[in-house]
Design a protein around this motif. Structure first.
Motif: not given
Length: 223
Positions: A90-95, A130-131
């Motif tokens: 998720h951290r990689s894909q969302l940006p 993220t939180q």
């Protein structure tokens, strides 16, 4: 065999291939997993006989299962799978999706079918997710790994509430994108955006299913 009175979450856990089938029909097997199939199908005006027949076919002739059966894995193994597979994903894909959405809105903002607001909603999701993941990684997951199962019950309840809120955010994304239906003349970026959002939804739902329907119930039972 009739699956009509079985919960979506139970079917997702026991019938190989059911998760992909539920995604095809846009049936929520994670946050809405406590709903019986017949009720969920009726709410979406779907054909219960058709879906039941396809589930029966999957049950009798199972396709390749979704990776490993995690229902019997240790808590440490399951957590060590969730973080790199889903959290890091998720951290990689969302940006990347946010950048695509900003580009589409900037170039096609004068069109009535432009998915205006998608970039803002994706930014909201990135902040919230993220939180959420940080709380799991820094508080809940270490608590579970340490064997503090009773203490973990309250954080689990909070995580489930946040999962439900994320489910609502996914519905907003679907609404803004006409259920991820691009126009006939959509450019490459537009098509890539919708394809990427579809993959993100699939991953987030599988992520939520893995926690809500596999990890969290087992921790509660161990308390």
């Amino acid at each position: 065999m009739s699956f009509a009175n079985q919960k979506l979450s139970d079917i997702a856990l026991t019938v190989p291939g059911a998760i992909q089938l539920f995604r095809e029909y846009d049936l929520d097997y994670c946050c809405g997993g406590a709903v019986e199939l017949a009720v969920a199908v009726q709410e979406k005006n779907l054909d219960i006989n058709e879906i039941n027949a396809r589930l029966t076919e999957l049950q009798n002739n199972p396709v390749n299962a979704e990776e490993r059966d995690w229902t019997s894995a240790s808590f440490d193994e399951l957590i060590d799978y969730i973080v790199p597979r889903f959290h890091d994903g998720h951290r990689s894909q969302l940006p990347e999706l946010i950048t695509l959405a900003e580009k589409v809105e900037q170039v096609h903002g004068d069109r009535p079918d432009c998915p205006t607001g998608v970039a803002a909603e994706l930014r909201n999701m990135l902040t919230d997710l993220t939180q959420h993941m940080m709380k799991e990684e820094q508080i809940l997951f270490p608590m579970i790994k340490a064997g503090n199962y009773m203490m973990a019950r309250m954080p689990i309840q909070v995580m489930e509430m946040e999962h439900a809120e994320m489910g609502d955010q996914l519905e907003v994304l679907k609404s803004l994108t006409d259920n991820l239906t691009p126009p006939a003349d959509a450019c490459t970026s537009w098509l890539a955006l919708y394809s990427g959002i579809e993959h993100f939804i699939d991953e987030l739902m599988l992520h939520t299913h893995t926690e809500n329907n596999i990890l969290f119930p087992r921790v509660r039972n161990a308390a």
